[in-house]
Design a protein around this motif. Structure first.
Motif, PDB file in Angstrom:
ATOM      1  N   ARG A   2      -0.107   5.153  -7.535  1.00  0.00           N
ATOM      2  CA  ARG A   2       0.254   4.440  -6.303  1.00  0.00           C
ATOM      3  C   ARG A   2      -0.882   3.496  -5.906  1.00  0.00           C
ATOM      4  O   ARG A   2      -2.041   3.678  -6.291  1.00  0.00           O
ATOM      5  CB  ARG A   2       0.558   5.411  -5.175  1.00  0.00           C
ATOM      6  N   LEU A   3      -0.540   2.506  -5.130  1.00  0.00           N
ATOM      7  CA  LEU A   3      -1.498   1.463  -4.776  1.00  0.00           C
ATOM      8  C   LEU A   3      -2.230   1.793  -3.487  1.00  0.00           C
ATOM      9  O   LEU A   3      -1.671   2.403  -2.587  1.00  0.00           O
ATOM     10  CB  LEU A   3      -0.769   0.139  -4.593  1.00  0.00           C
ATOM     11  N   ASP A   4      -3.460   1.340  -3.398  1.00  0.00           N
ATOM     12  CA  ASP A   4      -4.236   1.525  -2.170  1.00  0.00           C
ATOM     13  C   ASP A   4      -4.337   0.224  -1.372  1.00  0.00           C
ATOM     14  O   ASP A   4      -5.127   0.135  -0.428  1.00  0.00           O
ATOM     15  CB  ASP A   4      -5.637   2.033  -2.520  1.00  0.00           C
ATOM     16  N   HIS A   5      -3.556  -0.786  -1.758  1.00  0.00           N
ATOM     17  CA  HIS A   5      -3.651  -2.074  -1.073  1.00  0.00           C
ATOM     18  C   HIS A   5      -2.346  -2.848  -1.308  1.00  0.00           C
ATOM     19  O   HIS A   5      -1.519  -2.435  -2.108  1.00  0.00           O
ATOM     20  CB  HIS A   5      -4.832  -2.866  -1.604  1.00  0.00           C
ATOM     21  N   ARG A  21      -8.393   6.772 -15.450  1.00  0.00           N
ATOM     22  CA  ARG A  21      -8.105   6.922 -14.029  1.00  0.00           C
ATOM     23  C   ARG A  21      -9.378   7.082 -13.212  1.00  0.00           C
ATOM     24  O   ARG A  21      -9.517   6.514 -12.129  1.00  0.00           O
ATOM     25  CB  ARG A  21      -7.199   8.130 -13.814  1.00  0.00           C
ATOM     26  N   TYR A  47      -1.207   1.845 -13.156  1.00  0.00           N
ATOM     27  CA  TYR A  47      -0.726   2.724 -14.226  1.00  0.00           C
ATOM     28  C   TYR A  47      -1.415   4.086 -14.189  1.00  0.00           C
ATOM     29  O   TYR A  47      -0.735   5.109 -14.052  1.00  0.00           O
ATOM     30  CB  TYR A  47      -0.876   2.039 -15.593  1.00  0.00           C
ATOM     31  N   PRO A  48      -2.753   4.148 -14.247  1.00  0.00           N
ATOM     32  CA  PRO A  48      -3.354   5.482 -14.123  1.00  0.00           C
ATOM     33  C   PRO A  48      -3.354   6.017 -12.681  1.00  0.00           C
ATOM     34  O   PRO A  48      -3.390   7.216 -12.476  1.00  0.00           O
ATOM     35  CB  PRO A  48      -4.802   5.286 -14.591  1.00  0.00           C
ATOM     36  N   LEU A  49      -3.289   5.129 -11.693  1.00  0.00           N
ATOM     37  CA  LEU A  49      -3.401   5.600 -10.305  1.00  0.00           C
ATOM     38  C   LEU A  49      -2.057   6.006  -9.698  1.00  0.00           C
ATOM     39  O   LEU A  49      -2.002   6.708  -8.706  1.00  0.00           O
ATOM     40  CB  LEU A  49      -4.036   4.509  -9.428  1.00  0.00           C
ATOM     41  N   ARG A  77      -4.706  -9.666  -3.902  1.00  0.00           N
ATOM     42  CA  ARG A  77      -4.617  -8.296  -3.422  1.00  0.00           C
ATOM     43  C   ARG A  77      -5.412  -8.233  -2.133  1.00  0.00           C
ATOM     44  O   ARG A  77      -6.457  -8.879  -2.025  1.00  0.00           O
ATOM     45  CB  ARG A  77      -5.205  -7.356  -4.466  1.00  0.00           C
ATOM     46  N   MET A 117      -6.105  -6.086   1.988  1.00  0.00           N
ATOM     47  CA  MET A 117      -5.946  -4.951   2.898  1.00  0.00           C
ATOM     48  C   MET A 117      -5.926  -5.480   4.326  1.00  0.00           C
ATOM     49  O   MET A 117      -6.646  -6.417   4.656  1.00  0.00           O
ATOM     50  CB  MET A 117      -7.103  -3.981   2.709  1.00  0.00           C
ATOM     51  N   ARG A 154       0.840  -1.195   0.000  1.00  0.00           N
ATOM     52  CA  ARG A 154       0.000   0.000   0.000  1.00  0.00           C
ATOM     53  C   ARG A 154       0.878   1.250   0.000  1.00  0.00           C
ATOM     54  O   ARG A 154       1.804   1.360   0.796  1.00  0.00           O
ATOM     55  CB  ARG A 154      -0.850  -0.043   1.266  1.00  0.00           C
ATOM     56  N   LEU A 213     -10.943   4.002 -12.300  1.00  0.00           N
ATOM     57  CA  LEU A 213     -10.183   3.204 -11.335  1.00  0.00           C
ATOM     58  C   LEU A 213     -10.290   3.775  -9.931  1.00  0.00           C
ATOM     59  O   LEU A 213     -10.089   3.053  -8.942  1.00  0.00           O
ATOM     60  CB  LEU A 213      -8.723   3.108 -11.773  1.00  0.00           C
ATOM     61  N   TYR A 245      -7.664   9.044  -2.984  1.00  0.00           N
ATOM     62  CA  TYR A 245      -6.728   9.765  -3.850  1.00  0.00           C
ATOM     63  C   TYR A 245      -7.101  11.239  -3.917  1.00  0.00           C
ATOM     64  O   TYR A 245      -7.169  11.823  -4.998  1.00  0.00           O
ATOM     65  CB  TYR A 245      -6.714   9.150  -5.259  1.00  0.00           C
ATOM     66  N   LEU A 262      -2.427  -3.455 -13.133  1.00  0.00           N
ATOM     67  CA  LEU A 262      -2.485  -2.491 -14.236  1.00  0.00           C
ATOM     68  C   LEU A 262      -3.149  -1.195 -13.783  1.00  0.00           C
ATOM     69  O   LEU A 262      -2.855  -0.117 -14.300  1.00  0.00           O
ATOM     70  CB  LEU A 262      -3.240  -3.095 -15.425  1.00  0.00           C
ATOM     71  N   HIS A 263      -4.044  -1.289 -12.812  1.00  0.00           N
ATOM     72  CA  HIS A 263      -4.685  -0.070 -12.319  1.00  0.00           C
ATOM     73  C   HIS A 263      -3.657   0.869 -11.691  1.00  0.00           C
ATOM     74  O   HIS A 263      -3.925   2.047 -11.510  1.00  0.00           O
ATOM     75  CB  HIS A 263      -5.783  -0.420 -11.311  1.00  0.00           C
ATOM     76  N   THR A 296      -9.060  -3.542 -16.868  1.00  0.00           N
ATOM     77  CA  THR A 296      -9.101  -3.062 -15.475  1.00  0.00           C
ATOM     78  C   THR A 296     -10.538  -2.969 -14.974  1.00  0.00           C
ATOM     79  O   THR A 296     -10.797  -3.106 -13.775  1.00  0.00           O
ATOM     80  CB  THR A 296      -8.440  -1.672 -15.327  1.00  0.00           C
ATOM     81  N   ILE A 353       3.410   1.345 -21.645  1.00  0.00           N
ATOM     82  CA  ILE A 353       1.964   1.557 -21.739  1.00  0.00           C
ATOM     83  C   ILE A 353       1.661   2.975 -22.194  1.00  0.00           C
ATOM     84  O   ILE A 353       0.714   3.211 -22.953  1.00  0.00           O
ATOM     85  CB  ILE A 353       1.297   1.257 -20.375  1.00  0.00           C
TER      86      ILE A 353
END
Lengths: 245, 245
Positions: free
Chosen positions: A90-93, B127, A86-88, A60, A62, A43, B130, B234, A83-84, A129, A111
């Motif tokens: 950073r990860l939320d988990h 994004r 990529y637009p985000l 994945r 939490m 995360r 996502l 986010y 892959l999410h 995604t 990408i």
DNA sequence: CGGAGCGTTGAAGAGCATCAACTGGAGTGG
DNA sequence: CCACTCCAGTTGATGCTCTTCAACGCTCCG
């Protein structure tokens, strides 16, 4: 043979042109092997690559305060695991392996080029995604509205159909690298209650799960218990449709 | 004033250039007003448009056999409610209004042009879908791992932060068009238990919810109960970060 | 003024968690 | 080759959380 062979296999891969498949294949930077039961990304991590799972199982999840964790996704071969990211950015988990896993690493820079120059392929990546998001929604339904037997029935059927779409399993049997603890973490149950519930499902001759192998004994009965309808998986022509035709 | 003013507001809208904002604005075909408590699109529908919520509240949900439904998302102004219908083509759940809603309708053909000609804006649209998925994941966690008080605390804080990001609410108060039945459907609880739990949260001076108005009395206490951390939204610089700085 | 919808409260019970103990198999070291 | 440990699975006993069913009050509105 293509490394990306299983990407969207059975779930709209046909919409990819041969050229698109080549482009995606060339976007792969390297192949890695990850050991079982390890954390891959945490995360908050900033990502520069995304990971296509080739073989094995990942998840994945939490963490909750009490030390338990909640799985939010099970990843099977062909899944573009993060892959999410990529637009985000950073990860939320957290992302981890369940078994040893072979993965293809795709740099986000590659990408970027796809998005800039190949809108048709970009839309397909976008779509992949959102197939994940559809799974998330079904998980919310599963945990929010079904009892223990329903949740497990639903989860097993989902996993069965996903694996079957990639040519793994079929004929009512598939390999599942989850211990009962994991199953509980996926379904919002304790491992003890998973155990009792599996026993009930076995006694009712609906499904058997022993040592990593799941055998579906009565698919329609299981689907009834789990209120399962595979629509949300956006699968191509499958046996339930073939049977209806 | 722009119709799309609230899109990604407080959540990365700054990444859009003025040109991108113009392009998105021009993609809007028309403005509709939808009555309260009606179904907008149904599971399985093929979509030709997507809907940007301008004012009001909408929700996405799935029906269980027993007649109850499970909300899988609450949509607030600025949300591109069913943009995921663009790459997916058909919906895996129902979409409905909670209050009367003003929406902007964006034809998928217009999004096709954006994907083809404006990769930067396309990535921002991607994004935004996502961000929805990140919310889905947090809902899985909420329902799977938290008890009734935690679920409600978490849900109210999430909604508070989202509304605040669009300039609605703040100072601990916001309007919430959900009846206790809806809250239960969002959190996997019965309305009776929602009622009792709200009473407890009120008695513990954490939060009050009366006639559509929620007043957060003790945000940090509520965050503790709900194990809430707004990372997954986010959001841009917010009060918790400002306070830390 | 009567009904509908939402909120509130009580009583009873089902479902799941918790705690604890035990089994069996796989791996490890003497 | 056997004792030992560890881990996953299994089972029992107990209690709490949440559901279910039911009743009633309040407010709004026809």
């Amino acid at each position: 043979m293509r490394v990306t062979r299983d990407f969207l296999r059975g779930r709209g891969r046909d919409a990819m042109s041969e050229a698109d498949k080549d482009i995606l294949e060339r976007a792969v930077d390297r192949i890695d092997t990850l050991p079982a039961r390890t954390i891959v990304t945490r995360r908050g991590d900033r990502l520069r690559n995304s990971t296509l799972l080739l073989e094995g199982a990942m998840c994945r999840y939490m963490d909750a305060r009490d030390g338990f964790r909640q799985l939010v996704a099970l990843q099977v071969p062909g899944d573009f695991v993060d892959l999410h990211g990529y637009p985000l950015h950073r990860l939320d988990h957290d992302v981890g392996t369940l078994t040893e896993a072979r993965v293809a690493v795709v740099p986000h820079a590659a990408i970027d080029s796809i998005v800039a120059d190949h809108p048709q392929l970009a839309r397909i990546l976008w779509r992949s995604t959102l197939l994940d998001a559809a799974l998330h929604r079904e998980w919310i339904f599963r945990i929010g509205r079904l009892d223990a037997a329903g949740r497990i029935a639903h989860f097993l059927l989902e996993t069965y159909h996903r694996l079957k779409a990639t040519g793994r399993g079929g004929n009512g049997t598939f390999e599942l690298a989850l211990i009962q603890q994991d199953l509980g973490e996926a379904c919002g149950l304790t491992s003890v209650h998973v155990n009792r519930t599996l026993r009930r499902l076995r006694e009712e001759k609906l499904v058997e799960a022993v040592r990593g192998t799941v055998t579906i004994l009565d698919e329609s009965g299981l689907a009834r218990v789990g209120e399962f309808d595979p629509d949300y998986l956006y699968l191509e022509e499958g046996p339930w449709q073939a049977a209806a035709a």
